[in-house]
Design a protein around this motif. Structure first.
Motif, PDB file in Angstrom:
ATOM      1  N   ALA A 364       4.888  -3.117  10.582  1.00 10.23           N
ATOM      2  CA  ALA A 364       3.947  -4.243  10.558  1.00 10.23           C
ATOM      3  C   ALA A 364       4.517  -5.425   9.798  1.00 10.23           C
ATOM      4  N   TYR A 365       5.205  -5.160   8.680  1.00 13.50           N
ATOM      5  CA  TYR A 365       5.771  -6.254   7.899  1.00 13.50           C
ATOM      6  C   TYR A 365       6.884  -6.948   8.664  1.00 13.50           C
ATOM      7  N   SER A 366       7.688  -6.174   9.394  1.00 13.35           N
ATOM      8  CA  SER A 366       8.783  -6.776  10.154  1.00 13.35           C
ATOM      9  C   SER A 366       8.268  -7.711  11.244  1.00 13.35           C
ATOM     10  N   ARG A 367       7.013  -7.475  11.695  1.00 13.51           N
ATOM     11  CA  ARG A 367       6.422  -8.306  12.746  1.00 13.51           C
ATOM     12  C   ARG A 367       5.452  -9.346  12.194  1.00 13.51           C
ATOM     13  N   GLY A 368       5.392  -9.420  10.851  1.00 11.56           N
ATOM     14  CA  GLY A 368       4.535 -10.419  10.244  1.00 11.56           C
ATOM     15  C   GLY A 368       3.074 -10.055  10.226  1.00 11.56           C
ATOM     16  N   ALA A 369       2.747  -8.780  10.480  1.00 15.10           N
ATOM     17  CA  ALA A 369       1.344  -8.365  10.535  1.00 15.10           C
ATOM     18  C   ALA A 369       0.856  -7.797   9.210  1.00 15.10           C
ATOM     19  N   MET A 370       1.691  -7.776   8.168  1.00 19.88           N
ATOM     20  CA  MET A 370       1.300  -7.236   6.863  1.00 19.88           C
ATOM     21  C   MET A 370       1.976  -8.054   5.787  1.00 19.88           C
ATOM     22  N   ASN A 371       1.247  -8.255   4.688  1.00 20.18           N
ATOM     23  CA  ASN A 371       1.843  -9.028   3.600  1.00 20.18           C
ATOM     24  C   ASN A 371       2.760  -8.147   2.758  1.00 20.18           C
ATOM     25  N   LEU A 372       3.523  -8.802   1.897  1.00 20.99           N
ATOM     26  CA  LEU A 372       4.539  -8.105   1.122  1.00 20.99           C
ATOM     27  C   LEU A 372       3.928  -7.112   0.146  1.00 20.99           C
ATOM     28  N   MET A 373       2.840  -7.454  -0.499  1.00 19.19           N
ATOM     29  CA  MET A 373       2.254  -6.568  -1.498  1.00 19.19           C
ATOM     30  C   MET A 373       1.824  -5.239  -0.898  1.00 19.19           C
ATOM     31  N   ASP A 374       1.257  -5.290   0.306  1.00 18.79           N
ATOM     32  CA  ASP A 374       0.850  -4.046   0.969  1.00 18.79           C
ATOM     33  C   ASP A 374       2.075  -3.205   1.334  1.00 18.79           C
ATOM     34  N   LEU A 375       3.158  -3.871   1.742  1.00 20.64           N
ATOM     35  CA  LEU A 375       4.388  -3.144   2.058  1.00 20.64           C
ATOM     36  C   LEU A 375       4.945  -2.443   0.825  1.00 20.64           C
ATOM     37  N   LEU A 376       5.036  -3.197  -0.280  1.00 18.40           N
ATOM     38  CA  LEU A 376       5.562  -2.594  -1.504  1.00 18.40           C
ATOM     39  C   LEU A 376       4.674  -1.452  -1.984  1.00 18.40           C
ATOM     40  N   ASP A 377       3.371  -1.606  -1.826  1.00 22.38           N
ATOM     41  CA  ASP A 377       2.456  -0.531  -2.225  1.00 22.38           C
ATOM     42  C   ASP A 377       2.687   0.718  -1.381  1.00 22.38           C
ATOM     43  N   ALA A 378       2.911   0.554  -0.089  1.00 24.57           N
ATOM     44  CA  ALA A 378       3.181   1.694   0.787  1.00 24.57           C
ATOM     45  C   ALA A 378       4.495   2.368   0.419  1.00 24.57           C
ATOM     46  N   ARG A 379       5.491   1.567   0.079  1.00 23.13           N
ATOM     47  CA  ARG A 379       6.777   2.145  -0.333  1.00 23.13           C
ATOM     48  C   ARG A 379       6.633   2.949  -1.629  1.00 23.13           C
ATOM     49  N   ARG A 380       5.915   2.374  -2.606  1.00 25.15           N
ATOM     50  CA  ARG A 380       5.739   3.078  -3.873  1.00 25.15           C
ATOM     51  C   ARG A 380       4.951   4.368  -3.682  1.00 25.15           C
ATOM     52  N   THR A 381       3.952   4.306  -2.836  1.00 23.58           N
ATOM     53  CA  THR A 381       3.155   5.508  -2.587  1.00 23.58           C
ATOM     54  C   THR A 381       4.005   6.604  -1.947  1.00 23.58           C
ATOM     55  N   LEU A 382       4.835   6.213  -0.992  1.00 23.57           N
ATOM     56  CA  LEU A 382       5.699   7.198  -0.340  1.00 23.57           C
ATOM     57  C   LEU A 382       6.661   7.816  -1.336  1.00 23.57           C
ATOM     58  N   ARG A 383       7.261   6.979  -2.157  1.00 26.49           N
ATOM     59  CA  ARG A 383       8.212   7.521  -3.142  1.00 26.49           C
ATOM     60  C   ARG A 383       7.514   8.450  -4.117  1.00 26.49           C
ATOM     61  N   GLN A 384       6.325   8.066  -4.553  1.00 23.41           N
ATOM     62  CA  GLN A 384       5.595   8.904  -5.493  1.00 23.41           C
ATOM     63  C   GLN A 384       5.249  10.250  -4.875  1.00 23.41           C
ATOM     64  N   VAL A 385       4.813  10.243  -3.626  1.00 24.12           N
ATOM     65  CA  VAL A 385       4.444  11.486  -2.958  1.00 24.12           C
ATOM     66  C   VAL A 385       5.682  12.341  -2.694  1.00 24.12           C
ATOM     67  N   GLN A 386       6.803  11.705  -2.336  1.00 30.45           N
ATOM     68  CA  GLN A 386       8.040  12.465  -2.109  1.00 30.45           C
ATOM     69  C   GLN A 386       8.511  13.166  -3.382  1.00 30.45           C
TER      70      GLN A 386
END
Length: 413
Positions: A364-386
């Protein structure tokens, strides 16, 4: 030319020396059996106890004495060889005869202590094997964290590179690019921290298997143990090494108490002697003697009381060890159930959801459909869960190892 050939020959040796040493858990256990210092010390204690058994079974050595009497410097020693001197020579041989079964009681106590030291060896092996397995899985977890940190740092590198291109194109602001740079720096710091944790885990495992010089090359190569239905059954705790050792030491204390009481049975010292008399006419005579102790001032009351106190302490230690064994076994079972439930929740839903959300956010971020903060939050959540999932796998592996060593009371080789 000769130097060039020498250098070419040394290159494969240097490359070989830096080759990672991949170890399965079974291979690590084999090295541990051979090189672990705590096991070697425990084996030495068994050798010492075997020597004590040998000492306990030995009879008292006889004593021989030679006495010169009737020496008279005023009348002269006499001329000629030693046998013609005007002195009496007394040669005596004494042997202590123990009564009251003291020797049998010493052997009984020494045998019990030897068996206890062997069980101590088994218990040391059990505890050190658990330490080895947990250290092995700590290294496996450190490797997993290092891999995840590397992947995360690579993702942020790629994202930062894309962000610079988008900044030039006017798709994002300088503030958003700065946020990407901040998160990229955090990812780099995490990667460096996981590298330090990895090196510490390698050092810990290297000590246990006697490979300190190759610590930086050690790699835990086994995969995580799979989840399974574990039927938790507590074995016969009387056979557990620490409980068995405490029981045997109680038997040794009983033998020591009986030995202290046996001192009230008088030992007898039997002696024979040969006397060569030269004062008047040379004569030879023989003699026989018996001696026994007189219990005038004490009858070993202090020794007996001390032995009784030691026996009481041995019984209390046995009861305490049994209670601790029951508690540790129940704790191991509870810890395994908890670790298994936690890992199931992560692997059957939460981890897959986090990965799916992160992929969707990147797209979604690559297509401009999501802002940066939501992307970073998704990345942090994934890393935390991993990381949580990797930690849960390690906790389950260590809990499973602990429970198996509580249930399996096999002897250390």
């Amino acid at each position: 030319m000769r130097r060039l050939l020498t250098a070419l020959l040394l290159v494969p040796v240097a490359v070989l020396a830096q080759t990672p040493q991949r170890l399965s858990l079974a291979e690590a256990e084999a090295l541990w059996q051979e090189h672990n210092r705590e096991l070697q010390l425990a084996r030495t204690a068994v050798s010492g106890a075997e020597a004590d058994v040998l000492t306990a079974g030995q009879l008292p050595n006889p004593q021989v004495s030679l006495n010169i009497t009737q020496i008279s410097p005023w009348s002269g020693y006499g001329a000629g060889p030693w046998k013609d001197k005007k002195m009496d020579n007394v040669l005596r041989l004494d042997q202590l005869v123990e009564r009251g079964g003291k020797r049998d009681l010493r052997v009984k106590g020494a045998d019990a202590r030897l068996d206890a030291s062997r069980r101590d060896l088994d218990d040391t092996g059990r505890q050190m094997l658990l330490s080895l397995q947990q250290t092995y899985y700590d290294l496996r977890l450190a490797q997993e964290k290092r891999r995840l940190a590397g992947e995360s740092a690579a993702t942020y590198d790629k994202g930062l590179e894309t962000g610079r291109l988008r900044l030039k194109a006017g798709d994002i602001s300088q503030v958003e690019l700065s946020r990407l740079q901040i998160d990229k720096s955090r990812a780099d710091n995490d990667a460096r921290q996981t590298q330090a944790e990895l090196e510490q885990a390698q050092v810990a495992l290297a000590y246990l298997i006697g490979r300190e010089g190759d610590a930086g090359l050690l790699v835990a190569d086994d995969s995580w143990p799979p989840l399974g239905d574990q039927q938790l059954k507590r074995g016969d705790l009387e056979q557990r090494p620490d409980v068995a050792a405490a029981r045997l030491r109680m038997a040794a204390a009983e033998a020591a108490r009986d030995l202290a009481k046996a001192q009230k049975t008088r030992d007898v010292t039997v002696g024979v002697q040969y006397e060569h008399n030269m004062q008047n006419e040379p004569t030879n005579s023989y003699g026989f003697g018996v001696s026994v102790p007189l219990f005038i001032f004490h009858e070993y009351e202090g020794d007996i009381a001390r032995a009784e106190a030691d026996l009481t302490a041995a019984r209390l230690i046995y009861e305490r060890t049994m209670a601790q064994a029951v508690g540790s076994t129940d704790q191991a079972s509870s810890a395994l159930r908890s670790a298994e439930e936690r890992l199931r929740r992560l692997e059957t839903g939460l981890l897959a959801d986090a990965e799916r959300v992160a992929r969707a956010a990147e797209l979604a971020y690559s297509r401009g459909a999501m802002n940066l903060m939501d992307l970073l939050d998704a990345r942090r959540t994934l890393r935390q869960v991993q990381i949580e999932a990797a930690t849960a796998r390690a906790d389950y592996a260590k809990a499973l190892a602990a429970w198996r060593l509580q249930a399996d009371y096999g002897k250390t080789k």
